[in-house]
Design a protein around this motif. Structure first.
Motif, PDB file in Angstrom:
ATOM      1  N   ALA A   1      -3.628   1.293  -6.417  1.00 43.00           N
ATOM      2  CA  ALA A   1      -3.440   2.064  -5.190  1.00 43.00           C
ATOM      3  C   ALA A   1      -2.022   2.607  -5.052  1.00 43.00           C
ATOM      4  CB  ALA A   1      -3.782   1.213  -3.971  1.00 43.00           C
ATOM      5  N   ASN A   2      -1.099   2.155  -5.897  1.00 39.98           N
ATOM      6  CA  ASN A   2       0.271   2.661  -5.870  1.00 39.98           C
ATOM      7  C   ASN A   2       0.472   3.824  -6.833  1.00 39.98           C
ATOM      8  OD1 ASN A   2       0.999  -0.784  -5.788  1.00 39.98           O
ATOM      9  ND2 ASN A   2       1.277   0.564  -4.024  1.00 39.98           N
ATOM     10  N   LEU A   3      -0.592   4.263  -7.483  1.00 46.26           N
ATOM     11  CA  LEU A   3      -0.493   5.281  -8.529  1.00 46.26           C
ATOM     12  C   LEU A   3      -1.249   6.543  -8.147  1.00 46.26           C
ATOM     13  CD1 LEU A   3       0.112   6.290 -11.405  1.00 46.26           C
ATOM     14  CD2 LEU A   3      -1.870   4.983 -12.186  1.00 46.26           C
ATOM     15  N   ASP A   4      -0.554   7.684  -8.254  1.00 50.45           N
ATOM     16  CA  ASP A   4      -1.181   8.980  -8.028  1.00 50.45           C
ATOM     17  C   ASP A   4      -1.061   9.861  -9.268  1.00 50.45           C
ATOM     18  OD1 ASP A   4      -2.401  11.105  -6.541  1.00 50.45           O
ATOM     19  OD2 ASP A   4      -0.413  11.977  -6.301  1.00 50.45           O
ATOM     20  N   THR A   5       0.129   9.930  -9.827  1.00 52.43           N
ATOM     21  CA  THR A   5       0.375  10.660 -11.065  1.00 52.43           C
ATOM     22  C   THR A   5       1.381   9.871 -11.897  1.00 52.43           C
ATOM     23  OG1 THR A   5       2.277  11.915 -10.238  1.00 52.43           O
ATOM     24  CG2 THR A   5       0.065  12.869  -9.853  1.00 52.43           C
TER      25      THR A   5
ATOM     26  N   LEU B   1       4.469   7.543 -10.437  1.00 55.96           N
ATOM     27  CA  LEU B   1       4.653   6.139 -10.805  1.00 55.96           C
ATOM     28  C   LEU B   1       6.055   5.912 -11.359  1.00 55.96           C
ATOM     29  CD1 LEU B   1       3.593   3.273 -11.257  1.00 55.96           C
ATOM     30  CD2 LEU B   1       2.709   4.025 -13.464  1.00 55.96           C
ATOM     31  N   GLY B   2       6.548   6.859 -12.163  1.00 51.73           N
ATOM     32  CA  GLY B   2       7.901   6.734 -12.694  1.00 51.73           C
ATOM     33  C   GLY B   2       8.945   6.724 -11.593  1.00 51.73           C
ATOM     34  N   ASP B   3       8.768   7.593 -10.595  1.00 52.20           N
ATOM     35  CA  ASP B   3       9.710   7.627  -9.473  1.00 52.20           C
ATOM     36  C   ASP B   3       9.658   6.334  -8.665  1.00 52.20           C
ATOM     37  OD1 ASP B   3      10.439  10.184 -10.198  1.00 52.20           O
ATOM     38  OD2 ASP B   3       9.150  11.177  -8.725  1.00 52.20           O
ATOM     39  N   LEU B   4       8.437   5.822  -8.451  1.00 46.67           N
ATOM     40  CA  LEU B   4       8.270   4.580  -7.691  1.00 46.67           C
ATOM     41  C   LEU B   4       8.954   3.418  -8.401  1.00 46.67           C
ATOM     42  CD1 LEU B   4       6.926   2.947  -5.390  1.00 46.67           C
ATOM     43  CD2 LEU B   4       4.902   2.774  -6.854  1.00 46.67           C
ATOM     44  N   ALA B   5       8.689   3.293  -9.705  1.00 44.80           N
ATOM     45  CA  ALA B   5       9.287   2.196 -10.476  1.00 44.80           C
ATOM     46  C   ALA B   5      10.804   2.327 -10.508  1.00 44.80           C
ATOM     47  CB  ALA B   5       8.711   2.184 -11.889  1.00 44.80           C
ATOM     48  N   ALA B   6      11.291   3.559 -10.652  1.00 42.07           N
ATOM     49  CA  ALA B   6      12.740   3.773 -10.700  1.00 42.07           C
ATOM     50  C   ALA B   6      13.393   3.378  -9.377  1.00 42.07           C
ATOM     51  CB  ALA B   6      13.041   5.238 -11.017  1.00 42.07           C
ATOM     52  N   ARG B   7      12.727   3.676  -8.255  1.00 46.34           N
ATOM     53  CA  ARG B   7      13.276   3.312  -6.956  1.00 46.34           C
ATOM     54  C   ARG B   7      13.320   1.798  -6.785  1.00 46.34           C
ATOM     55  NH1 ARG B   7      16.966   3.451  -3.354  1.00 46.34           N
ATOM     56  NH2 ARG B   7      16.280   3.111  -1.195  1.00 46.34           N
ATOM     57  N   LEU B   8      12.259   1.113  -7.216  1.00 48.73           N
ATOM     58  CA  LEU B   8      12.244  -0.347  -7.145  1.00 48.73           C
ATOM     59  C   LEU B   8      13.366  -0.942  -7.989  1.00 48.73           C
ATOM     60  CD1 LEU B   8       8.405  -1.009  -7.345  1.00 48.73           C
ATOM     61  CD2 LEU B   8       9.887  -1.653  -5.449  1.00 48.73           C
TER      62      LEU B   8
ATOM     63  N   GLN C   1       0.831  -1.193   0.000  1.00 43.59           N
ATOM     64  CA  GLN C   1       0.000   0.000   0.000  1.00 43.59           C
ATOM     65  C   GLN C   1       0.872   1.251   0.000  1.00 43.59           C
ATOM     66  OE1 GLN C   1      -3.824   0.029   0.216  1.00 43.59           O
ATOM     67  NE2 GLN C   1      -3.001  -1.727  -0.880  1.00 43.59           N
ATOM     68  N   GLY C   2       0.421   2.287  -0.678  1.00 36.87           N
ATOM     69  CA  GLY C   2       1.133   3.553  -0.642  1.00 36.87           C
ATOM     70  C   GLY C   2       1.810   3.905  -1.947  1.00 36.87           C
ATOM     71  N   LEU C   3       2.346   5.120  -2.006  1.00 41.71           N
ATOM     72  CA  LEU C   3       2.902   5.692  -3.227  1.00 41.71           C
ATOM     73  C   LEU C   3       4.419   5.679  -3.266  1.00 41.71           C
ATOM     74  CD1 LEU C   3       0.507   8.779  -3.511  1.00 41.71           C
ATOM     75  CD2 LEU C   3       0.214   6.491  -4.491  1.00 41.71           C
ATOM     76  N   THR C   4       5.053   5.215  -2.203  1.00 37.93           N
ATOM     77  CA  THR C   4       6.510   5.087  -2.151  1.00 37.93           C
ATOM     78  C   THR C   4       6.868   3.682  -1.696  1.00 37.93           C
ATOM     79  OG1 THR C   4       6.573   5.928   0.116  1.00 37.93           O
ATOM     80  CG2 THR C   4       6.845   7.538  -1.665  1.00 37.93           C
ATOM     81  N   VAL C   5       8.100   3.298  -1.916  1.00 40.01           N
ATOM     82  CA  VAL C   5       8.542   1.946  -1.561  1.00 40.01           C
ATOM     83  C   VAL C   5       8.725   1.850  -0.049  1.00 40.01           C
ATOM     84  CG1 VAL C   5      10.294   0.172  -1.901  1.00 40.01           C
ATOM     85  CG2 VAL C   5       9.728   1.738  -3.773  1.00 40.01           C
ATOM     86  N   PRO C   6       7.982   0.960   0.626  1.00 37.05           N
ATOM     87  CA  PRO C   6       8.168   0.819   2.080  1.00 37.05           C
ATOM     88  C   PRO C   6       9.480   0.111   2.400  1.00 37.05           C
ATOM     89  CG  PRO C   6       6.534  -0.755   1.279  1.00 37.05           C
ATOM     90  CD  PRO C   6       6.886   0.121   0.111  1.00 37.05           C
ATOM     91  N   ALA C   7       9.946   0.332   3.605  1.00 42.70           N
ATOM     92  CA  ALA C   7      11.245  -0.213   4.010  1.00 42.70           C
ATOM     93  C   ALA C   7      11.287  -1.726   3.901  1.00 42.70           C
ATOM     94  CB  ALA C   7      11.561   0.237   5.440  1.00 42.70           C
TER      95      ALA C   7
END
Length: 468
Positions: free
Chosen positions: A29-33, A37-44, A5-11
């Motif tokens: 639920a992981n998508l806001d803009t 989403l690009g930042d989230l995927a890049a972090r993963l 859940q959430g828009l950033t990668v949890p610890a």
């Protein structure tokens, strides 16, 4: 393959990836803009250059990338009706290009189910059709288009979810048909996809007594190991449908469901969109306990780990490739204009009012903008329809009890010309126009075919959907 859940990668996801977690699945639920989403995927991808990063991007009604606006792809049922395998492959290539641009390398699509039951509550327009050979050739085209563009595909929901009238998100469906029928219908697209080299196959949480009367396919060694591996010769990764679905874990819980799936022959465990760090640890502990108790062998675990590792190596994150031409709104609109009642409705010079009736969302699709509304067509409530207007009444899931029929009769009684539009798989023959899908692309074609006014789409935020 947990979600979160959430828009950033949890610890805890970061710690899991660092410790060898094979895959992470993203949901609505992981998508806001798009930027988020690009930042989230890049972090993963930064945390794990080799993990399988995935989502359900079927195109059409089930979309994660376009959860806020609706999919620009027509969807399987529309592609099956057009019956142009090059167009189907192009649709998959475009999806692959979007995934690659985000560093995602695995797509839980396409649905290879033959939608033989019009009353199916969860497949419907996610299927290419009701004829096995048609579904087979479009499944192969979709898989080949996706995988040639560098993204691993997944045919689902083995051994076939098309002849069900229950939703495995909510219960355990049952298919009571004989083995000969399964061979001639349900298994045809899966055989074709396996021969074409599909990377993964997703299990279904359905009971098929002709294959195994003891439990759902996800827990069945007879179905996963003896049939899928043995008879059909599949050597790739077997992934479970989301184990938080009632058809899998409703009676035994997610940790035990994970153990049973591994024992049966599954390699990758989709845990669901609301996986918590506590649940993730419980699943790991349950697997370790099953090994200690002798229920689950280390050899079986090594086999699963090696298969998922090979899959990730075969589909590394890549640069987007070029794609062919997917059917545009005008081509789809051509089919809509052929509806028998459409010409007379169009010829009527009365002003247009569009009424779109919301219904309970499909558990797999979630709350995605759909139909005429997703295309930016201004919508009216029934009370807002002006006197003398002609009405386009848009709905989906039009069974005998649907309120659209009473509303249509009420409009007609008040002198309004009415066109009843089914934006799903048809349940009966009363609808004036059937679109076989409700994606934004289909909504745009509908607006074009019926000469509906279009404003800027409003979009929507929220919800999540479920894998599978």
């Amino acid at each position: 393959m947990p979600g979160f859940q959430g828009l950033t990668v949890p610890a805890w996801i970061g710690e899991g990836l660092d410790g060898g977690l094979a895959s992470v699945c993203l949901y609505g639920a992981n998508l806001d803009t798009p930027a988020q989403l690009g930042d989230l995927a890049a972090r993963l991808r930064e945390l794990s250059p080799s993990a399988l990063l995935t989502l359900d991007e079927e195109g059409g009604d089930v979309t994660r990338l376009h959860y806020l606006t609706g999919s620009p792809q027509p969807g399987n049922a529309v592609l099956g009706r057009i019956d142009d395998v090059a167009a189907t492959a192009a649709s998959a290539q475009l999806i692959a290009a979007e995934l690659q641009a985000l560093g995602l390398n695995y797509d839980l699509a396409p649905s290879a189910d033959v939608n033989s039951s019009p009353q199916n509550p969860v497949i419907g327009t996610r299927s290419f059709g009701a004829e096995p050979e048609l579904v087979a050739r479009h499944t192969v085209a979709w898989v080949e288009g996706l995988q040639a563009a560098g993204v691993a595909g997944c045919v689902k929901h083995f051994p076939g979810h098309g002849d069900t009238t229950a939703d495995s998100h909510l219960a355990m469906p049952r298919i009571d048909t004989d083995r000969a029928t399964l061979d001639a219908r349900e298994l045809v697209p899966f055989r074709a996809a396996i021969q074409a080299g599909v990377a993964t196959v997703m299990t279904s949480h359905i009971l098929v007594p002709a294959l195994d009367p003891s439990g759902p396919a996800t827990f069945s060694r007879a179905i996963l190991t003896e049939l899928l591996r043995g008879e059909l010769g599949f050597e790739g990764v077997i992934v479970t449908d989301a184990l938080d679905m009632k058809g899998a874990s409703g009676e035994v819980g997610i940790p035990e469901a994970a153990v049973r799936a591994l024992i049966a022959g599954a390699d990758l465990l989709c845990l669901g969109s609301e996986t918590s760090p506590e649940l993730y640890r419980e699943v790991l502990d349950a697997v370790a306990a099953a090994v200690a108790e002798g229920r689950l062998s280390l050899e079986r675990l090594r086999d699963a780990a090696e298969r998922t590792s090979r899959l990730a190596a075969a589909y590394p994150a890549a640069v987007p490739g070029s794609a062919g031409s997917v059917p545009g709104p005008e081509r789809i609109a051509e089919a809509f204009r052929r509806g028998a009642a459409v010409p007379a409705w169009l010829a009527n010079p009365a002003p247009v009012a569009v009424v779109q009736l919301e219904n309970e969302a499909n558990m797999a699709a979630g709350f995605v903008p759909w139909g005429a509304g997703a295309a930016g067509v201004p919508l009216s409530t029934p009370a807002e329809v002006p006197a003398g207007a002609k009405v386009a009444l848009v709905a989906r899931g039009l069974d005998a009890a649907h309120p659209a029929w009473a509303l249509a009769a009420e409009f007609e009684g008040a002198g309004h010309p009415v066109l009843v539009i089914e934006c799903g798989w048809p349940h009966d023959e009363r609808a004036d126009l059937v679109t076989f899908g409700a994606s934004r692309a289909v909504g745009e074609a509908l607006a074009l075919a019926l000469q509906l006014p279009v404003a800027a789409p409003a979009g929507a935020v929220g919800g999540g959907g479920s894998a599978g």
